[in-house]
Design an enzyme around this catalytic site. Structure first.
Site, PDB file in Angstrom:
ATOM      1  N   ASN A 253       6.920 -44.162   2.625  1.00 38.67           N
ATOM      2  CA  ASN A 253       7.477 -44.672   3.879  1.00 38.67           C
ATOM      3  C   ASN A 253       7.968 -46.116   3.746  1.00 38.67           C
ATOM      4  OD1 ASN A 253       7.140 -42.246   5.116  1.00 38.67           O
ATOM      5  ND2 ASN A 253       5.241 -42.794   6.173  1.00 38.67           N
TER       6      ASN A 253
ATOM      7  N   CYS B 283       9.650 -34.172   9.667  1.00 40.56           N
ATOM      8  CA  CYS B 283       8.672 -33.112   9.870  1.00 40.56           C
ATOM      9  C   CYS B 283       8.646 -32.682  11.323  1.00 40.56           C
ATOM     10  CB  CYS B 283       7.288 -33.604   9.455  1.00 40.56           C
ATOM     11  SG  CYS B 283       7.018 -33.473   7.706  1.00 40.56           S
TER      12      CYS B 283
ATOM     13  N   ARG C 240      10.149 -36.456  18.810  1.00 41.06           N
ATOM     14  CA  ARG C 240      10.208 -37.769  18.171  1.00 41.06           C
ATOM     15  C   ARG C 240      11.373 -38.569  18.754  1.00 41.06           C
ATOM     16  NH1 ARG C 240       8.510 -36.792  11.894  1.00 41.06           N
ATOM     17  NH2 ARG C 240       7.886 -38.959  12.040  1.00 41.06           N
TER      18      ARG C 240
ATOM     19  N   ASP D 175      -1.031 -39.454   9.664  1.00 41.10           N
ATOM     20  CA  ASP D 175      -0.607 -38.766   8.441  1.00 41.10           C
ATOM     21  C   ASP D 175      -1.791 -38.326   7.578  1.00 41.10           C
ATOM     22  OD1 ASP D 175       1.974 -39.100   9.233  1.00 41.10           O
ATOM     23  OD2 ASP D 175       2.555 -40.504   7.659  1.00 41.10           O
TER      24      ASP D 175
ATOM     25  N   ARG E 201       8.417 -33.540  -0.547  1.00 46.39           N
ATOM     26  CA  ARG E 201       9.094 -34.658   0.127  1.00 46.39           C
ATOM     27  C   ARG E 201       8.307 -35.961  -0.067  1.00 46.39           C
ATOM     28  NH1 ARG E 201       9.906 -33.856   6.178  1.00 46.39           N
ATOM     29  NH2 ARG E 201      10.395 -36.024   5.763  1.00 46.39           N
TER      30      ARG E 201
HETATM   31  C1  UD1 Z   1       6.370 -43.145  10.871  1.00 48.41           C
HETATM   32  C2  UD1 Z   1       6.107 -42.460   9.562  1.00 48.41           C
HETATM   33  C3  UD1 Z   1       5.328 -41.182   9.765  1.00 48.41           C
HETATM   34  C4  UD1 Z   1       4.058 -41.467  10.569  1.00 48.41           C
HETATM   35  C5  UD1 Z   1       4.377 -42.264  11.827  1.00 48.41           C
HETATM   36  C6  UD1 Z   1       3.124 -42.714  12.574  1.00 48.41           C
HETATM   37  C7  UD1 Z   1       8.037 -43.098   8.237  1.00 48.41           C
HETATM   38  C8  UD1 Z   1       9.311 -42.674   7.586  1.00 48.41           C
HETATM   39  N1  UD1 Z   1       7.391 -42.157   8.937  1.00 48.41           N
HETATM   40  O1  UD1 Z   1       7.167 -42.254  11.653  1.00 48.41           O
HETATM   41  O2  UD1 Z   1       4.999 -40.627   8.505  1.00 48.41           O
HETATM   42  O3  UD1 Z   1       3.458 -40.245  10.941  1.00 48.41           O
HETATM   43  O4  UD1 Z   1       5.132 -43.439  11.512  1.00 48.41           O
HETATM   44  O5  UD1 Z   1       2.328 -43.491  11.739  1.00 48.41           O
HETATM   45  O6  UD1 Z   1       7.589 -44.219   8.088  1.00 48.41           O
HETATM   46  N2  UD1 Z   1       8.060 -43.108  19.847  1.00 48.41           N
HETATM   47  C9  UD1 Z   1       8.721 -43.225  21.047  1.00 48.41           C
HETATM   48  N3  UD1 Z   1       9.964 -43.789  21.049  1.00 48.41           N
HETATM   49  C10 UD1 Z   1      10.572 -44.241  19.928  1.00 48.41           C
HETATM   50  C11 UD1 Z   1       9.896 -44.130  18.702  1.00 48.41           C
HETATM   51  C12 UD1 Z   1       8.628 -43.564  18.684  1.00 48.41           C
HETATM   52  O7  UD1 Z   1       8.203 -42.829  22.091  1.00 48.41           O
HETATM   53  O8  UD1 Z   1      11.700 -44.747  20.015  1.00 48.41           O
HETATM   54  C13 UD1 Z   1       6.697 -42.523  19.808  1.00 48.41           C
HETATM   55  C14 UD1 Z   1       6.624 -41.261  18.959  1.00 48.41           C
HETATM   56  O9  UD1 Z   1       6.939 -40.110  19.711  1.00 48.41           O
HETATM   57  C15 UD1 Z   1       5.175 -41.263  18.518  1.00 48.41           C
HETATM   58  C16 UD1 Z   1       4.855 -42.754  18.415  1.00 48.41           C
HETATM   59  O10 UD1 Z   1       5.858 -43.436  19.140  1.00 48.41           O
HETATM   60  O11 UD1 Z   1       4.347 -40.721  19.537  1.00 48.41           O
HETATM   61  C17 UD1 Z   1       4.819 -43.268  16.998  1.00 48.41           C
HETATM   62  O12 UD1 Z   1       6.028 -42.935  16.327  1.00 48.41           O
HETATM   63  P1  UD1 Z   1       6.635 -43.856  15.168  1.00 48.41           P
HETATM   64  O13 UD1 Z   1       5.614 -44.895  14.796  1.00 48.41           O
HETATM   65  O14 UD1 Z   1       7.976 -44.317  15.583  1.00 48.41           O
HETATM   66  O15 UD1 Z   1       6.780 -42.841  13.982  1.00 48.41           O
HETATM   67  P2  UD1 Z   1       7.942 -42.776  12.927  1.00 48.41           P
HETATM   68  O16 UD1 Z   1       8.438 -44.154  12.637  1.00 48.41           O
HETATM   69  O17 UD1 Z   1       8.895 -41.720  13.307  1.00 48.41           O
END
Ligand code: UD1
Length: 433
Positions: free
Chosen positions: A23, A119, A124, A308, A400
């Site tokens: 990541n 995933c 998301r 994760d 992946r």
């Molecule tokens: C990253 C990681 C993923 C991990 C996750 C949480 C990468 C490439 N992926 O995913 O492996 O599982 O962090 O540790 O680094 N959310 C919103 N609005 C947004 C963005 C997020 O509501 O604009 C919410 C999501 O639905 C979720 C939470 O915030 O409930 C955390 O998501 P986020 O930390 O953004 O995860 P990723 O960056 O997608």
């Protein structure tokens, strides 16, 4: 079709060297295109997601020179403002494709990127990314499966994230690093890879302070120079092998890690009865002959227990005495491995975002299908802890994020093989009896 076949039921022991963080590398690779000169990135994991990111960088005119499996030189100097469109069938499958949005918006003030996949672990949204870019002065629109962000000028802003998001924090930090003036990101995510991407940006000339805390302060600069940078070790790959030691009642030392990043996992494994030894850059999990006890976990942003690692930990909890409880508070669809584990004898009941696990004495081998990356790794752990043979399909999801997974497992004594036809599966079974 490629699948893992394995015969479990033996304690796994030995040392395993952990690779660079997937990541973190996705953020770092995207950020590298922002420099006016080339960047040399070391300790990059050679996994599908990073290779897709490299292809996408080449697709927009970046020059990618692979020095070896884990070292790459990237130059974004030849990317033109009129070619900041990122779209191919592969990039749509990785979530972190959106890091190119922040990187290209920061440098070229314009980016068009395919809406991210990744995933299937729940909805998301990307509203926080959009909120951040908009606050910096960009116009963001979504249509035909693409996100477009563009601005005449990007100007620093005070941004309060409504939810703690790893992706939004990294994305907005990248764009703000080349904006005019100061940006403050409040309620920022604190994951180790946020710090890693910030350190990389700073090594190219950015002025970012506070990464790793709730408040990140950025003073925009005009341009980035080249940099040589080594990516941090993968917290989740390390955690996966640590839970493997617990599930198989083995004794595994994960090497080339930052023990502090593993504290939430180490503490949980110690609490249920494993012995944890911490060294400067290694952690040993000794679970030999242990009777493990029940516990509770709630997934939370760092430094809480990582979502994760939730499926891998569930595999251990299902083999621990008594009733354990998992509360998944980040992604709602992260219990899709439960039906597969049930086929191995696990007793897990899911209600909303909670899983109630009744410990059993052991799994029995079964044929399974990996539902997503981390759940797939968890099923491999279960298969290696189980009596008898197991097979796991859909392993491209596991690939992946795990490099040479089967080889690393074999080095710990696992009887596992990657096969792509029934004949080889039979051969494996005859060999391991
Ligand atoms: C990253 C990681 C993923 C991990 C996750 C949480 C990468 C490439 N992926 O995913 O492996 O599982 O962090 O540790 O680094 N959310 C919103 N609005 C947004 C963005 C997020 O509501 O604009 C919410 C999501 O639905 C979720 C939470 O915030 O409930 C955390 O998501 P986020 O930390 O953004 O995860 P990723 O960056 O997608």
């Amino acid at each position: 079709m490629e699948r893992f076949v394995m015969k479990g039921g033996h304690p796994l022991s030995g040392d395993v060297v952990i690779g660079g963080a997937k990541n973190a590398s996705l953020g770092v690779l995207a950020a590298a295109v922002m420099a006016d000169e080339g960047c040399l990135i070391e300790n990059m994991p050679d996994v599908r997601d990073t290779n897709v990111m490299l292809q996408a960088i080449e697709g927009i005119g970046g020059i990618v020179e692979r020095i070896d499996a884990h070292t790459v030189r990237i130059s974004g100097a030849a990317i033109s403002k009129d070619n900041t469109i990122v779209d191919d069938e592969f990039i749509r499958k990785i979530r972190a494709s959106y890091y190119l949005l922040g990187a290209l918006l920061g440098k070229y003030k314009k980016a068009i990127v395919a809406l991210p996949g990744g995933c299937d672990i729940g909805s998301r949204p990307i509203d926080q990314h959009i909120k951040g870019f908009t606050a910096l002065g960009a116009k963001v629109s979504i249509g035909h499966g693409m996100i477009t962000a563009e601005a005449e000028r990007l100007v620093g802003a005070h941004i309060y994230m409504d939810v703690v998001s790893v992706g939004a924090t990294i994305n907005v930090m990248m764009a703000a690093a080349l904006a005019e003036g100061r940006t403050i990101i409040e309620n920022a995510a604190k994951e180790p890879h946020i710090v890693d991407v910030a350190n990389f940006l700073n090594s190219m000339g950015a002025n970012i302070k506070g990464a790793g805390t709730d408040v990140i302060r950025i003073k925009g600069v005009e341009s980035f120079h080249g940099s040589n940078y080594a990516i941090i070790p993968d917290q989740i790959e390390a955690g996966t092998f640590m839970t493997l030691a617990a599930a198989t009642r083995g004794d595994i030392t994960v090497r080339n890690v930052i023990p502090k990043h593993l504290e939430a996992i180490s503490a949980k494994l110690a609490e249920i009865g494993c012995t944890i030894h911490e060294y400067d850059d290694a952690v040993r999990v000794d679970a030999r002959d242990r009777v493990l006890k029940n516990t509770q976990i709630k997934t939370l942003p760092y430094p809480g227990f990582p979502t994760d690692m939730q499926p891998q930990m569930a595999v251990v909890m299902a083999l621990s005495e008594g009733t354990s409880i998992i509360t998944e508070s980040i992604f709602e669809n992260r219990f899709r491995y439960v039906d597969e584990l049930a086929r191995m004898g696990a007793k897990i009941q899911v209600e909303g975002n909670t899983a109630i696990i009744t410990g059993i004495n052991g799994y029995t081998g079964a044929d399974m299908v990996a539902p997503d990356l981390r759940a797939g790794a968890a099923l491999v752990i279960a298969g290696l802890a189980a009596d008898g043979y197991s097979a796991i399909e859909n392993i491209e999801l596991i690939q992946r994020g795990y490099e040479h997974f089967e080889t690393k497992l074999q080095d710990l004594g696992a009887q596992i093989s990657l096969v792509d036809n029934d004949k080889d599966e039979q051969k494996f079974k005859l060999k391991v009896v």
